[in-house]
Design an enzyme around this catalytic site. Structure first.
Site, mmCIF file in Angstrom:
data_model
loop_
_atom_site.group_PDB
_atom_site.id
_atom_site.type_symbol
_atom_site.label_atom_id
_atom_site.label_comp_id
_atom_site.label_asym_id
_atom_site.label_seq_id
_atom_site.Cartn_x
_atom_site.Cartn_y
_atom_site.Cartn_z
ATOM 1 N N LYS A 1 54.159 -5.044 -65.160
ATOM 2 C CA LYS A 1 53.828 -5.589 -66.481
ATOM 3 C C LYS A 1 55.093 -5.429 -67.339
ATOM 4 O O LYS A 1 55.062 -4.892 -68.451
ATOM 5 C CB LYS A 1 52.628 -4.808 -67.052
ATOM 6 N N ASP B 1 46.322 1.871 -57.684
ATOM 7 C CA ASP B 1 44.965 2.404 -57.562
ATOM 8 C C ASP B 1 43.941 1.293 -57.781
ATOM 9 O O ASP B 1 43.010 1.093 -56.990
ATOM 10 C CB ASP B 1 44.802 3.515 -58.625
ATOM 11 N N TYR C 1 49.754 8.799 -64.153
ATOM 12 C CA TYR C 1 49.083 9.874 -63.426
ATOM 13 C C TYR C 1 49.853 11.188 -63.510
ATOM 14 O O TYR C 1 49.526 12.155 -62.823
ATOM 15 C CB TYR C 1 48.877 9.477 -61.956
ATOM 16 N N ASP D 1 48.241 -8.798 -64.127
ATOM 17 C CA ASP D 1 46.983 -9.506 -64.437
ATOM 18 C C ASP D 1 46.897 -10.816 -63.645
ATOM 19 O O ASP D 1 45.861 -11.141 -63.055
ATOM 20 C CB ASP D 1 46.797 -9.741 -65.948
#
Ligand code: NAI
Length: 337
Positions: free
Chosen positions: A171, A228, A124, A204
């Protein structure tokens, strides 16, 4: 002395839900002097800037704002005002409680999760460019400073609120350097809070675990983008975006806003659910030390939803925004009689 609060009604459903929340807060008896400002597309047309400096000055002065959602054009157009506001005022922590409301039937019953999202960096940062036609680079920024700061925020919150566990979501198996740094900072901070359990999960797998067995989580700590996405997923576990509140917190001030956006598909129809922004307003009143009013509004909301069964359409009811708002005001009178 009334509290001075900056009010950004926002666009889409923003004006409808902020009118509802202001009405309910005023009916609670708390004295607030609202400083209301336009932001977003309308401000761009009128003042040449979607986030005019007087809005920022007002928040810097008052240190508290209540904000409706602001639309961000997709693909082209101006950069997100929401992201710019958080970055400019360094509102680094996005706190999003995800709780069931009594009376609303959802698959998991009594969930009580806290999503803590880093608010100032990651993908972002808005650093994107065309390398050659057909190839675009977006830069993900993760710093030791921001990652340590948000981890400390999560553990301090856990300690203050008596929570048991913080789970860092990442991740780092793929993004070994960026998410790896986020995770390293988390682990270093976690060592300072031995009484709070700390673990981590890949994002995930987290999404799957959240829809299968969300009770295993307590506080989830995430970078900006994962935060988000996962907070919308988590909202779906307790009844949807219509009820989930949030706060953007920094050293310079706090901006309270719902998790959801401007919902253009239902704007102007008097059917939006103001509960998410109202719950953000309750968080704001707690922050201002107005615990009695906060408690009254929270109880009246539950009373309206579970006893009177007056609900907006997103929760399976038929009530319009204004009708639901007046039902909460009536519940407040009944409960304080
Ligand atoms: P959205 O959150 O506005 O809407 C998603 C779905 O949830 C829609 O079907 C909508 O009708 C429903 N919904 C949302 N809030 C609701 C409410 N209070 N009551 C009943 N139903 C509600 O997400 P979307 O459509 O992806 O985004 C619309 C715009 O909002 C975009 O321009 C986006 O950039 C902006 N946005 C702004 C945010 C903010 O101001 N903090 C946060 C998220 C999105």
């Amino acid at each position: 002395m009334p509290h001075k609060v900056t009010l950004i009604p926002g666009d889409g459903i923003g004006s409808e839900i902020t009118a509802a929340v202001v009405r309910i807060i005023e009916a609670s008896g708390v004295e607030i002097e609202w400083e209301s400002f336009i932001a977003g597309a309308e401000a761009l047309t009128r003042f040449g800037d979607p986030l005019p400096e007087p809005v920022l000055d007002s928040i810097r002065r008052n240190k508290v704002a209540l904000k409706g959602p602001l639309t961000t054009p997709v693909g082209s157009g101006f950069a997100s005002v929401n992201v710019r506001l958080r970055k400019t005022l360094d509102l680094y922590a996005n706190l999003r409680p995800v709780r069931n409301l009594p009376g609303l039937v959802t698959p998991f019953g009594d969930l009580d999760l806290i999503v803590v999202r880093e608010n100032t960096e990651d993908l972002y940062s808005g650093l994107e460019h065309v390398v050659i036609p057909g190839v675009v680079e977006s830069i993900k920024i993760i710093t030791e400073k921001a990652s340590t700061r948000i981890a400390r925020f999560a553990f301090e919150y856990a300690r203050r609120e008596g929570r048991k566990k913080v789970t860092a979501i990442h991740k780092a198996n793929i993004m070994k350097l960026s998410d790896g740094l986020f995770l390293d900072c988390f682990r270093k901070v976690a060592a300072e809070y031995p009484e709070i359990e700390a673990d981590d999960k890949i994002v995930d797998n987290t999404c799957m675990q959240l829809v299968m067995k969300p009770q295993q989580f307590d506080i989830l700590l995430l970078e900006n983008l994962y935060g988000d996405i996962v907070s919308d997923l988590a909202a779906g576990l307790v009844g949807g975006l219509g009820i989930c509140p949030g706060a953007n917190i920094g050293e310079l001030g706090s901006v309270f806003e719902a998790v959801h956006g401007s919902a253009p598909d239902i704007a102007g129809k008097n059917i939006a659910n103001p509960t998410a922004l109202l719950q953000s307003g309750v968080m704001m009143l707690q922050h201002l030390g107005e615990r009695q009013a906060a408690d009254l509004i929270a109880r009246a909301t539950i009373h309206t939803l579970s006893e009177k069964k007056i609900r907006t359409r997103d929760l399976g009811g038929t009530a319009h925004t204004t009708e639901y708002t007046e039902a909460i005001v009536a519940s407040m009178k009944e409960l304080s009689a």
